[in-house]
Design a protein around this motif. Structure first.
Motif, PDB file in Angstrom:
ATOM      1  N   TYR A 186       0.747  -1.161   0.084  1.00 51.43           N
ATOM      2  CA  TYR A 186      -0.084  -0.152   0.028  1.00 51.43           C
ATOM      3  C   TYR A 186       0.861   1.117   0.075  1.00 51.43           C
ATOM      4  N   ASN A 187       0.174   2.536  -0.362  1.00 48.82           N
ATOM      5  CA  ASN A 187       0.984   3.524  -0.191  1.00 48.82           C
ATOM      6  C   ASN A 187       0.042   4.600   0.691  1.00 48.82           C
ATOM      7  N   TRP A 188       0.854   5.366   1.511  1.00 52.39           N
ATOM      8  CA  TRP A 188       0.323   6.352   2.160  1.00 52.39           C
ATOM      9  C   TRP A 188      -0.081   7.497   1.339  1.00 52.39           C
ATOM     10  N   ILE A 189      -1.219   8.214   1.442  1.00 51.47           N
ATOM     11  CA  ILE A 189      -1.768   9.114   0.541  1.00 51.47           C
ATOM     12  C   ILE A 189      -1.843  10.429   1.505  1.00 51.47           C
TER      13      ILE A 189
ATOM     14  N   LYS B  94      23.001  13.976 -19.020  1.00 56.36           N
ATOM     15  CA  LYS B  94      24.286  12.932 -18.665  1.00 56.36           C
ATOM     16  C   LYS B  94      25.001  13.758 -17.499  1.00 56.36           C
ATOM     17  N   GLY B  95      25.966  13.113 -16.562  1.00 50.32           N
ATOM     18  CA  GLY B  95      26.745  13.852 -15.851  1.00 50.32           C
ATOM     19  C   GLY B  95      26.019  14.022 -14.555  1.00 50.32           C
ATOM     20  N   PRO B  96      26.885  14.871 -13.526  1.00 50.23           N
ATOM     21  CA  PRO B  96      26.400  15.202 -12.269  1.00 50.23           C
ATOM     22  C   PRO B  96      25.145  15.837 -12.090  1.00 50.23           C
ATOM     23  N   LYS B  97      24.466  15.788 -11.218  1.00 50.16           N
ATOM     24  CA  LYS B  97      23.271  16.449 -10.929  1.00 50.16           C
ATOM     25  C   LYS B  97      23.040  17.316  -9.609  1.00 50.16           C
ATOM     26  N   ARG B  98      22.793  18.222  -9.569  1.00 53.67           N
ATOM     27  CA  ARG B  98      22.604  19.141  -8.065  1.00 53.67           C
ATOM     28  C   ARG B  98      21.253  18.847  -7.541  1.00 53.67           C
ATOM     29  N   VAL B  99      21.253  18.353  -6.324  1.00 54.28           N
ATOM     30  CA  VAL B  99      19.963  18.246  -5.765  1.00 54.28           C
ATOM     31  C   VAL B  99      20.070  19.090  -4.579  1.00 54.28           C
ATOM     32  N   PRO B 100      18.532  19.721  -4.249  1.00 58.49           N
ATOM     33  CA  PRO B 100      18.522  20.774  -2.926  1.00 58.49           C
ATOM     34  C   PRO B 100      18.816  19.924  -1.883  1.00 58.49           C
ATOM     35  N   ASN B 101      18.832  20.535  -0.709  1.00 56.94           N
ATOM     36  CA  ASN B 101      18.924  20.082   0.693  1.00 56.94           C
ATOM     37  C   ASN B 101      17.656  19.671   0.952  1.00 56.94           C
ATOM     38  N   ASP B 102      17.501  18.588   1.795  1.00 55.04           N
ATOM     39  CA  ASP B 102      16.289  17.951   2.401  1.00 55.04           C
ATOM     40  C   ASP B 102      15.423  19.042   3.204  1.00 55.04           C
ATOM     41  N   SER B 103      14.080  19.217   3.071  1.00 57.49           N
ATOM     42  CA  SER B 103      13.651  20.369   3.979  1.00 57.49           C
ATOM     43  C   SER B 103      12.169  19.722   4.467  1.00 57.49           C
ATOM     44  N   ARG B 104      11.617  20.606   5.188  1.00 57.66           N
ATOM     45  CA  ARG B 104      10.263  20.456   5.491  1.00 57.66           C
ATOM     46  C   ARG B 104       9.981  19.191   6.332  1.00 57.66           C
ATOM     47  N   LEU B 105       9.031  18.454   5.909  1.00 52.74           N
ATOM     48  CA  LEU B 105       8.397  17.352   6.838  1.00 52.74           C
ATOM     49  C   LEU B 105       9.166  16.078   6.337  1.00 52.74           C
ATOM     50  N   ILE B 106       9.901  15.641   7.286  1.00 57.00           N
ATOM     51  CA  ILE B 106      10.614  14.232   6.981  1.00 57.00           C
ATOM     52  C   ILE B 106      10.182  13.339   8.142  1.00 57.00           C
ATOM     53  N   PHE B 107       9.657  12.110   7.519  1.00 54.22           N
ATOM     54  CA  PHE B 107       9.072  10.965   8.327  1.00 54.22           C
ATOM     55  C   PHE B 107      10.348   9.994   8.836  1.00 54.22           C
ATOM     56  N   ILE B 108       9.951   9.707  10.335  1.00 55.57           N
ATOM     57  CA  ILE B 108      10.956   8.800  10.896  1.00 55.57           C
ATOM     58  C   ILE B 108      10.117   7.390  11.102  1.00 55.57           C
ATOM     59  N   ALA B 109       8.644   7.422  11.435  1.00 55.72           N
ATOM     60  CA  ALA B 109       7.860   6.322  11.496  1.00 55.72           C
ATOM     61  C   ALA B 109       6.513   6.668  10.972  1.00 55.72           C
ATOM     62  N   GLN B 110       6.375   6.629   9.524  1.00 57.54           N
ATOM     63  CA  GLN B 110       5.182   7.408   8.838  1.00 57.54           C
ATOM     64  C   GLN B 110       3.805   6.717   9.388  1.00 57.54           C
ATOM     65  N   ASN B 111       3.769   5.408   9.555  1.00 57.95           N
ATOM     66  CA  ASN B 111       2.658   4.683   9.877  1.00 57.95           C
ATOM     67  C   ASN B 111       2.107   5.109  11.198  1.00 57.95           C
ATOM     68  N   ALA B 112       2.914   5.207  12.077  1.00 58.20           N
ATOM     69  CA  ALA B 112       2.664   5.999  13.599  1.00 58.20           C
ATOM     70  C   ALA B 112       2.387   7.321  13.428  1.00 58.20           C
ATOM     71  N   PHE B 113       2.738   8.214  12.604  1.00 60.46           N
ATOM     72  CA  PHE B 113       2.640   9.631  12.286  1.00 60.46           C
ATOM     73  C   PHE B 113       1.022   9.811  11.780  1.00 60.46           C
ATOM     74  N   ARG B 114       0.701   9.048  10.615  1.00 60.08           N
ATOM     75  CA  ARG B 114      -0.652   9.184   9.895  1.00 60.08           C
ATOM     76  C   ARG B 114      -1.655   8.534  10.609  1.00 60.08           C
ATOM     77  N   HIS B 115      -1.389   7.312  11.388  1.00 59.02           N
ATOM     78  CA  HIS B 115      -2.184   6.722  12.016  1.00 59.02           C
ATOM     79  C   HIS B 115      -2.052   6.225  13.394  1.00 59.02           C
ATOM     80  N   PRO B 116      -1.744   7.279  14.432  1.00 60.68           N
ATOM     81  CA  PRO B 116      -1.213   6.994  15.638  1.00 60.68           C
ATOM     82  C   PRO B 116      -2.210   5.784  16.487  1.00 60.68           C
TER      83      PRO B 116
END
Length: 378
Positions: free
Chosen positions: A35-38, A60-82
């Motif tokens: 399943y996917n969380w929506i 082709k070649g290297p690619k620049r990627v932004p820094n991670d930001s905003r909401l980062i899940f540690i345990a998404q199942n518990a966050f979305r359905h505690p």
């Protein structure tokens, strides 16, 4: 919350691996559900969902990627359905296998719990070493359920906070297959020695055109029931039980199945600190994930990454760690034994310093909605 210690399990006492009359390995791996969380105001999953497709940029070649930001899940199942982090596991499983016999299973758990118990057995296995952890455990009938417990289920990164580029890398190098998805979870079964296990874990993506290579055998059990659920899209799941409205979880019928052989784990790190394969093999072993990307960056600019087939390396790791696996089996069996002798509910804790786990009784709510206990057959 008050608790009373009922047992201590000491690491040195888990050495009698020779008493086990079983293979010290994972066997008989089967995909069960996914399943996917929506993203939604209500806890919502899409079944079977689909992981993101590995799709590197065409340039082709290297690619620049932004820094991670905003909401980062540690345990998404518990966050979305505690109220019941494990409910999506059972709902998706029973959608794809309505008559699944849970009584054949000894243990139901998240991958994270097995990794923590394995790191207790041998702290050198984990890159985090001796890390404290807590696992809620409940025995119902012959089944023992291990529920992940985290102090924080998520973090919100503010301006100037830096925690790498991993999430942004995934956005840049994979393509979502389910709109609104915030994570794909898979449920598999296997035998860990002589323990019959169901394991849930998050998958970062899948490789190739595996979406078009699903075997008929893998799909046949679920197609009919998923067809019956067409009218349940964006509606509340209703189980044929005495408590059909006991859950707030919303289920959508969306996505498609992807074979376990195409699943992918992604790891990112700064280029001057390479990721040893031994560091990630325990995680890949627990979920039987066969593909790995180790992506390296310099100040957010990634070199061209490659997909590695780690099937052989994982098998070799398992063979060389057979004693640790045997001790893991002994540990799980001891936890199950303690629970069955002391009322069936407990909290397993490790303080990160000692050579023992504590098992304590405490006042805890039930892990699942009432109708699922009925469905399980308790």
């Amino acid at each position: 919350m008050s608790s009373t210690r009922i047992a201590s399990i000491f690491r040195p006492d888990l050495r009698e691996v020779r008493t086990l009359k079983c293979r010290l390995s994972i066997t008989d791996v089967k995909h069960l559900a996914s399943y996917n969380w929506i993203e939604s105001d209500q806890p919502t999953i899409a079944v079977p969902g689909c992981p993101s497709l590995w799709s590197p940029p065409k340039t082709k070649g290297p690619k620049r990627v932004p820094n991670d930001s905003r909401l980062i899940f540690i345990a998404q199942n518990a966050f979305r359905h505690p109220e019941s982090p494990l409910e999506p596991l059972f709902r998706s499983l029973y959608i794809e296998h309505p008559w699944y016999d849970m009584q054949q299973i000894d243990m139901i758990t998240d991958r994270n719990n097995i990794r923590k118990l394995l790191s207790f057995i041998n702290p050198r296995i984990s890159s985090n070493g001796r890390e404290p952890f807590t696992i809620n455990v409940e025995t119902t009938g012959n089944i023992t359920i291990f529920c992940r417990s985290e102090t924080e289920t998520h973090v919100v990164l503010g301006p100037g906070e830096y925690r790498g580029h991993g999430h942004e890398f995934e956005k840049a190098y994979t393509r979502d297959q389910v709109s609104g998805s915030t994570g794909h979870y898979r449920i598999i079964s296997y035998s860990l020695g002589d323990l019959k296990c169901i394991v849930r874990y998050e998958t970062d993506g899948f490789v190739g055109d595996a979406s078009n290579q699903n075997s008929r055998n893998e799909r046949s059990d679920s197609e009919d029931i998923l067809g019956m659920m067409e009218n349940l899209s964006l509606s509340r799941f209703e189980d044929h039980s005495s408590s059909p409205n006991s859950s707030s979880l919303v289920i959508q019928k969306r996505g498609q199945q992807v074979t376990i052989h195409s699943t992918l784990e992604i790891k990112t790190r700064v280029a001057h600190k390479p990721i040893p394969i031994e560091e990630v093999l325990p995680q890949l072993w627990v979920s039987q994930t066969p593909n790995l990307v180790r992506a390296y960056h310099r100040r957010g600019t990634f070199e061209v990454p490659k997909v590695e087939d780690v099937t052989k390396a994982t098998a070799e790791w398992e063979k060389s760690h057979d004693k640790d696996i045997g001790r893991l089996i002994l540990l799980i069996k001891e936890i199950i034994k303690v629970l069955k002798e002391n009322g069936g509910k407990a909290v397993v804790r490790y303080d990160g310093r000692s050579d023992s786990l504590s098992v304590s009784m405490g006042d805890r709510v039930m892990m699942l909605p009432d109708d699922l206990y009925v469905k399980i057959g308790i």
